[in-house]
Scaffold this active site. Structure first.
Site, short mmCIF file in Angstrom:
data_model
loop_
_atom_site.label_atom_id
_atom_site.label_comp_id
_atom_site.label_asym_id
_atom_site.label_seq_id
_atom_site.Cartn_x
_atom_site.Cartn_y
_atom_site.Cartn_z
N ASN A 12 -12.98 3.17 -1.83
CA ASN A 12 -11.84 3.71 -2.56
C ASN A 12 -11.06 2.52 -3.14
O ASN A 12 -10.37 1.82 -2.40
CB ASN A 12 -10.96 4.52 -1.59
CG ASN A 12 -9.70 5.04 -2.25
OD1 ASN A 12 -9.52 4.92 -3.47
ND2 ASN A 12 -8.81 5.60 -1.44
N TRP A 13 -11.20 2.33 -4.43
CA TRP A 13 -10.53 1.17 -5.06
C TRP A 13 -9.03 1.39 -5.23
O TRP A 13 -8.32 0.48 -5.58
CB TRP A 13 -11.18 0.87 -6.43
CG TRP A 13 -12.52 0.18 -6.32
CD1 TRP A 13 -13.28 0.03 -5.19
CD2 TRP A 13 -13.24 -0.47 -7.38
NE1 TRP A 13 -14.43 -0.65 -5.48
CE2 TRP A 13 -14.44 -0.98 -6.82
CE3 TRP A 13 -13.01 -0.66 -8.74
CZ2 TRP A 13 -15.39 -1.67 -7.57
CZ3 TRP A 13 -13.95 -1.34 -9.50
CH2 TRP A 13 -15.13 -1.85 -8.92
N HIS A 96 -6.07 12.31 0.02
CA HIS A 96 -5.80 11.01 0.66
C HIS A 96 -4.33 10.97 1.07
O HIS A 96 -3.47 11.51 0.38
CB HIS A 96 -6.11 9.88 -0.33
CG HIS A 96 -6.12 8.54 0.33
ND1 HIS A 96 -4.96 7.86 0.64
CD2 HIS A 96 -7.14 7.77 0.78
CE1 HIS A 96 -5.29 6.73 1.24
NE2 HIS A 96 -6.60 6.64 1.33
N GLU A 166 -8.84 9.41 8.42
CA GLU A 166 -8.12 8.17 8.14
C GLU A 166 -6.74 8.23 8.79
O GLU A 166 -5.81 8.81 8.22
CB GLU A 166 -7.94 7.97 6.63
CG GLU A 166 -9.23 7.88 5.86
CD GLU A 166 -9.04 7.09 4.55
OE1 GLU A 166 -9.76 6.10 4.38
OE2 GLU A 166 -8.17 7.45 3.75
N GLY A 172 -4.68 -0.05 5.57
CA GLY A 172 -4.09 -1.27 5.01
C GLY A 172 -3.28 -2.10 5.99
O GLY A 172 -2.55 -3.00 5.59
N GLY A 232 -11.11 0.91 1.89
CA GLY A 232 -10.15 0.61 0.84
C GLY A 232 -10.29 -0.84 0.39
O GLY A 232 -11.19 -1.20 -0.38
N GLY A 233 -9.41 -1.70 0.89
CA GLY A 233 -9.33 -3.09 0.43
C GLY A 233 -10.67 -3.82 0.40
O GLY A 233 -10.98 -4.54 -0.56
P1 13P Z 1 -8.05 0.13 3.88
O1 13P Z 1 -9.53 0.00 4.12
O2 13P Z 1 -7.54 -0.83 2.84
O3 13P Z 1 -7.26 0.14 5.14
O4 13P Z 1 -7.83 1.58 3.21
C1 13P Z 1 -8.42 2.69 3.79
C2 13P Z 1 -8.29 3.82 2.86
O5 13P Z 1 -7.20 4.34 2.65
C3 13P Z 1 -9.50 4.30 2.18
O6 13P Z 1 -9.29 5.51 1.55
#
Ligand code: 13P
Length: 249
Positions: A12-13, A96, A166, A172, A232-233
């Site tokens: 997920n960018w 999300h 999640e 994050g 995510g990141g």
């Molecule tokens: P991170 O991997 O940056 O913690 O984000 C997770 C996320 O929200 C993926 O949808």
């Protein structure tokens, strides 16, 4: 014992990436040959068509990060599920926590969006997860159960639905639940899917998301209750994303 499902590693960018970032997608495509997991990359909506053109015929699928419930109409700034399909997407992330918080998305809204995704032929990746306060007060399962019941429409099956657990406090932050905590919630989600979707429940993939990175991916992905990750990141860099995908095998 639960059937072992083919893992899905989804990136997920979020609101990151400009046209030059598609070079990272190219590197992911180039490195995907040895990966056994299914791969999905969800760039910002404006990059989907270009991303899908590059990924066409490769092992990397392209998805959106949200869609409107309607197919078209007077909804300035929104993108419909049909538009995502038209652009070459095959899946869409829905519900999300950032959209639930930033845009006030309720379970009912997420459910309507999932129906729209199916109408357009997309797989819905429905996100659920508790906040820190909800976990601290012992309500994690209540919250996740309520979100699951409210956000997933009737007619769900492994071909059209993926669940992403999640925990909001892990997104994050660099913090992740312990393995037993992940197993407990994933097991709970699986039992609800089994109840609600009957024979389809066992085949719906349940991803873990929240601070997944190359250094912790193997530890998390080895859990039988975990059928992949929503990243995510660490999905912004091909080397990190591919290292996470490689941790599945
Ligand atoms: P991170 O991997 O940056 O913690 O984000 C997770 C996320 O929200 C993926 O949808």
């Amino acid at each position: 014992m639960a059937e072992q499902l083919r893992p899905l590693i989804a990136g997920n960018w979020k609101m990151n990436g400009l046209k030059p970032s598609l070079a990272e997608l190219d590197a992911m495509i180039a490195g995907a040959g040895n990966v056994t997991a299914d791969l999905l990359v969800c760039p910002p909506a404006i990059l989907i068509a270009a991303a899908a053109a590059r990924a066409s015929g490769t092992r990397v699928a392209i998805g959106g990060q949200d869609c409107h419930a309607d197919a078209s109409g007077a909804h300035t700034g929104d993108v419909s599920a049909e538009m995502l399909t038209d652009a070459g997407a095959s899946a869409v992330i829905l519900g999300h926590s950032e959209r639930r918080t930033d845009h006030g998305e309720t379970d009912a809204i997420v459910r309507a969006k999932a129906q729209a995704a199916w109408r357009a032929g997309l797989t819905a990746v429905v996100c659920i997860g508790e906040t820190q306060a909800e976990r601290d007060s012992g309500k994690a399962k209540d919250v996740v159960g309520r979100q699951l019941a409210g956000s997933v429409p009737d007619g769900a099956a492994a071909t059209n639905l993926v669940i992403a657990y999640e925990p909001v406090w892990a997104i994050g932050t660099g913090r992740t639940p312990t393995n037993p905590e992940i197993e407990e919630i994933h097991g709970f989600i699986r039992s609800k899917l089994d109840q609600n979707l009957k024979e389809h429940g066992a085949r719906v993939r349940i991803l873990y998301g929240g601070s997944v990175k190359p250094s912790n991916a193997a530890e998390i992905l080895k859990l039988r209750a975990v059928n992949g990750a929503l990243v995510g990141g660490a999905s912004l860099k091909a080397s990190d994303f591919l290292a996470i995908a490689a941790a599945c095998s």
